[in-house]
Design an enzyme around this catalytic site. Sequence first.
Site, short mmCIF file in Angstrom:
data_model
loop_
_atom_site.label_atom_id
_atom_site.label_comp_id
_atom_site.label_asym_id
_atom_site.label_seq_id
_atom_site.Cartn_x
_atom_site.Cartn_y
_atom_site.Cartn_z
N TYR A 236 60.84 46.59 60.86
CA TYR A 236 59.50 46.53 59.70
C TYR A 236 58.35 47.61 60.17
O TYR A 236 58.76 48.18 61.31
CB TYR A 236 58.82 45.00 59.06
N ARG B 123 59.63 55.63 63.75
CA ARG B 123 59.37 54.62 64.73
C ARG B 123 60.29 53.07 63.69
O ARG B 123 61.49 52.45 64.25
CB ARG B 123 58.08 53.97 64.61
N ARG C 21 76.77 32.84 57.19
CA ARG C 21 75.50 32.90 58.54
C ARG C 21 76.17 32.30 60.20
O ARG C 21 77.41 31.31 59.31
CB ARG C 21 74.31 30.95 58.35
N HIS D 119 76.07 33.48 63.92
CA HIS D 119 74.74 34.23 65.00
C HIS D 119 75.13 35.68 65.50
O HIS D 119 75.33 36.52 65.51
CB HIS D 119 75.07 33.33 66.33
N LYS E 287 60.41 47.16 66.55
CA LYS E 287 59.21 45.72 66.07
C LYS E 287 60.10 45.45 65.08
O LYS E 287 60.83 45.87 64.32
CB LYS E 287 59.08 47.64 64.92
N GLU F 289 48.79 43.49 75.44
CA GLU F 289 48.33 43.79 74.10
C GLU F 289 48.78 42.71 73.41
O GLU F 289 48.24 41.64 73.25
CB GLU F 289 50.06 44.88 73.41
N LEU G 59 54.63 47.48 72.06
CA LEU G 59 54.78 48.69 70.58
C LEU G 59 54.05 49.74 71.07
O LEU G 59 52.67 49.59 71.26
CB LEU G 59 54.73 47.48 69.75
#
Length: 290
Positions: A32, A51, A99, A101, A146, A178, A202
């Site tokens: 995101y 990014r 679904r 993995h 991210k 951070e 990040l």
Amino acid sequence: MRFAILNGEIIERSEAKVDVEDRGYQFGDGVYEVIRVYNGKMFTATEHLNRFVKSSESIGITLPYTQEQLTKLLEELIVKNNLQVGTIYMQITRGISPRNHAFPTEKVMPSLVAYTKEVARPVENLKTGVKTILTEDIRWLRCDIKSLNLLGNLLAKQKAAVEGCFEAIQHRSEDVTEGSSSNIFIVKNGIVITHQSDNLILKGISKDVILQVCASNNIEVEERIFTLDELADADEVFLSSTTAEVMPIIEVDGKSVAAGFPGPVTRRLQELFEQEIEKQCGSLNDKILY
């Protein structure tokens, strides 16, 4: 905000829904971005989208849109929602698949969503500073991506909220990394010190703006690991993020930072950061005035 983007189209936000088997919902299998908007214009849009692409590629998702197409879509969304000051949230997931993995073996179209939100500049906090706590960094070792997998960050932020604090400063043993949603800086003897951009943090867009204005204004910077002892002994401490800009920290774990109010280097960086905003987005009506 009435409109949102879903898979390349701007539609009514109430209609922007994804399938229960979207891998973002079930696995956090996606990335995101959050982009700041001032005066109806995106700030550091290119850097954020760079990014976004890098994070996507890091987990094997190929964006079905060019950065130019995304930029145009986001600009149209800002206009449709008449957003003046706020944020754009956007995310992409691997898509909808039964679904499992392991990644889908069949071709799956990634799911892209974006929406806007009105968010004022936190001017009062920027003037007075905020309180923080310390917490052990329990996250995975690819914090440079991210990712939608934010549970470690959420637990840290909730701990701060329970303590009545703005942010949680995370550390691995004695090394500060951070914040739960920010980059952390200390100032000692006029030198700005912040963790180098590696896999443990990040690479913040606001952090990069700060480093650029430091370089342009002869403010010395050290990008390196600093310790909890250095944090406790700092002359100034501040954090940066898309929504918090250059935010002074006046308290860490109940102990005042130096004199307990924003220091001169932090205030200078706030001024320089505002100048960068105005270069891209026009004059600010709610500037920080000390």
